[in-house]
Design a protein around this motif. Sequence first.
Motif, PDB file in Angstrom:
ATOM      1  N   LEU A  92      -3.525  16.496  10.101  1.00 44.89           N
ATOM      2  CA  LEU A  92      -2.726  15.613   9.367  1.00 44.89           C
ATOM      3  C   LEU A  92      -3.703  14.939   8.459  1.00 44.89           C
ATOM      4  N   SER A  93      -3.384  14.521   7.412  1.00 43.38           N
ATOM      5  CA  SER A  93      -4.028  13.352   6.384  1.00 43.38           C
ATOM      6  C   SER A  93      -3.167  12.614   6.049  1.00 43.38           C
ATOM      7  N   CYS A  94      -3.581  11.376   5.667  1.00 42.11           N
ATOM      8  CA  CYS A  94      -2.744  10.295   4.949  1.00 42.11           C
ATOM      9  C   CYS A  94      -3.577   9.565   4.260  1.00 42.11           C
ATOM     10  N   ALA A  95      -3.300   9.955   2.862  1.00 44.68           N
ATOM     11  CA  ALA A  95      -4.190   8.832   1.963  1.00 44.68           C
ATOM     12  C   ALA A  95      -3.443   7.741   1.501  1.00 44.68           C
ATOM     13  N   ALA A  96      -4.257   6.594   1.258  1.00 40.35           N
ATOM     14  CA  ALA A  96      -3.577   5.210   1.059  1.00 40.35           C
ATOM     15  C   ALA A  96      -4.212   4.879  -0.213  1.00 40.35           C
ATOM     16  N   SER A  97      -3.348   3.912  -0.910  1.00 38.98           N
ATOM     17  CA  SER A  97      -3.792   3.758  -2.279  1.00 38.98           C
ATOM     18  C   SER A  97      -2.909   2.137  -2.473  1.00 38.98           C
ATOM     19  N   GLY A  98      -3.511   1.296  -3.140  1.00 34.99           N
ATOM     20  CA  GLY A  98      -2.841   0.259  -3.742  1.00 34.99           C
ATOM     21  C   GLY A  98      -3.321  -1.153  -3.089  1.00 34.99           C
ATOM     22  N   ARG A  99      -3.749  -1.339  -1.939  1.00 30.29           N
ATOM     23  CA  ARG A  99      -4.564  -2.458  -1.446  1.00 30.29           C
ATOM     24  C   ARG A  99      -5.665  -2.107  -0.656  1.00 30.29           C
ATOM     25  N   VAL A 104       0.848  -1.089  -0.089  1.00 25.94           N
ATOM     26  CA  VAL A 104      -0.059   0.088   0.169  1.00 25.94           C
ATOM     27  C   VAL A 104       0.828   1.405   0.078  1.00 25.94           C
ATOM     28  N   GLN A 105       0.515   2.247  -0.806  1.00 29.17           N
ATOM     29  CA  GLN A 105       1.326   3.613  -0.778  1.00 29.17           C
ATOM     30  C   GLN A 105       0.569   4.617   0.149  1.00 29.17           C
ATOM     31  N   LEU A 106       1.473   5.135   0.791  1.00 27.21           N
ATOM     32  CA  LEU A 106       0.713   6.348   1.790  1.00 27.21           C
ATOM     33  C   LEU A 106       1.409   7.489   1.411  1.00 27.21           C
ATOM     34  N   GLN A 107       0.463   8.619   1.443  1.00 25.67           N
ATOM     35  CA  GLN A 107       0.915  10.050   1.274  1.00 25.67           C
ATOM     36  C   GLN A 107       0.396  10.778   2.452  1.00 25.67           C
ATOM     37  N   ALA A 108       1.250  11.406   3.244  1.00 23.57           N
ATOM     38  CA  ALA A 108       1.057  12.144   4.441  1.00 23.57           C
ATOM     39  C   ALA A 108       1.062  13.715   3.921  1.00 23.57           C
TER      40      ALA A 108
END
Length: 123
Positions: A19-26, A1-5
């Motif tokens: 703060l936000s953390c966007a997840a993608s990939g799984r 999973v990719q995480l972008q804070a």
Amino acid sequence: VQLQASGGGLVQAGGSLRLSCAASGRTFSRYAMGWFRQAPGKEREFAAAISRSGDRKYYADSVKGRFTISRDNANEMVYLQMNSLKSEDTAVYFCGASFGDYGLGVANVYDYWGQGTQVTVSS
């Protein structure tokens, strides 16, 4: 999973940041999520964590009552609302994803990490 804070910045003591953390990939809902922070010259330390379903939340004593972690599984996001910020909260904040749903206060249970976002609190 990719995480972008994101969401870090410069704020005065007593102020707030989200703060936000966007997840993608799984499948996001399969992962417990946590926020850790690392100040210059110090080790990465636990701040807050939330279980896969969001029914359990954990906080470090240093942030309890000031920080709130939440997640939105539909939009694959996790948040850290930080209020009453202090100069000692200054650090790079990282979001992590753990396939395990327990022991979330320890960094080595996390399988994926985002790149970090800088939070600076001026006194």
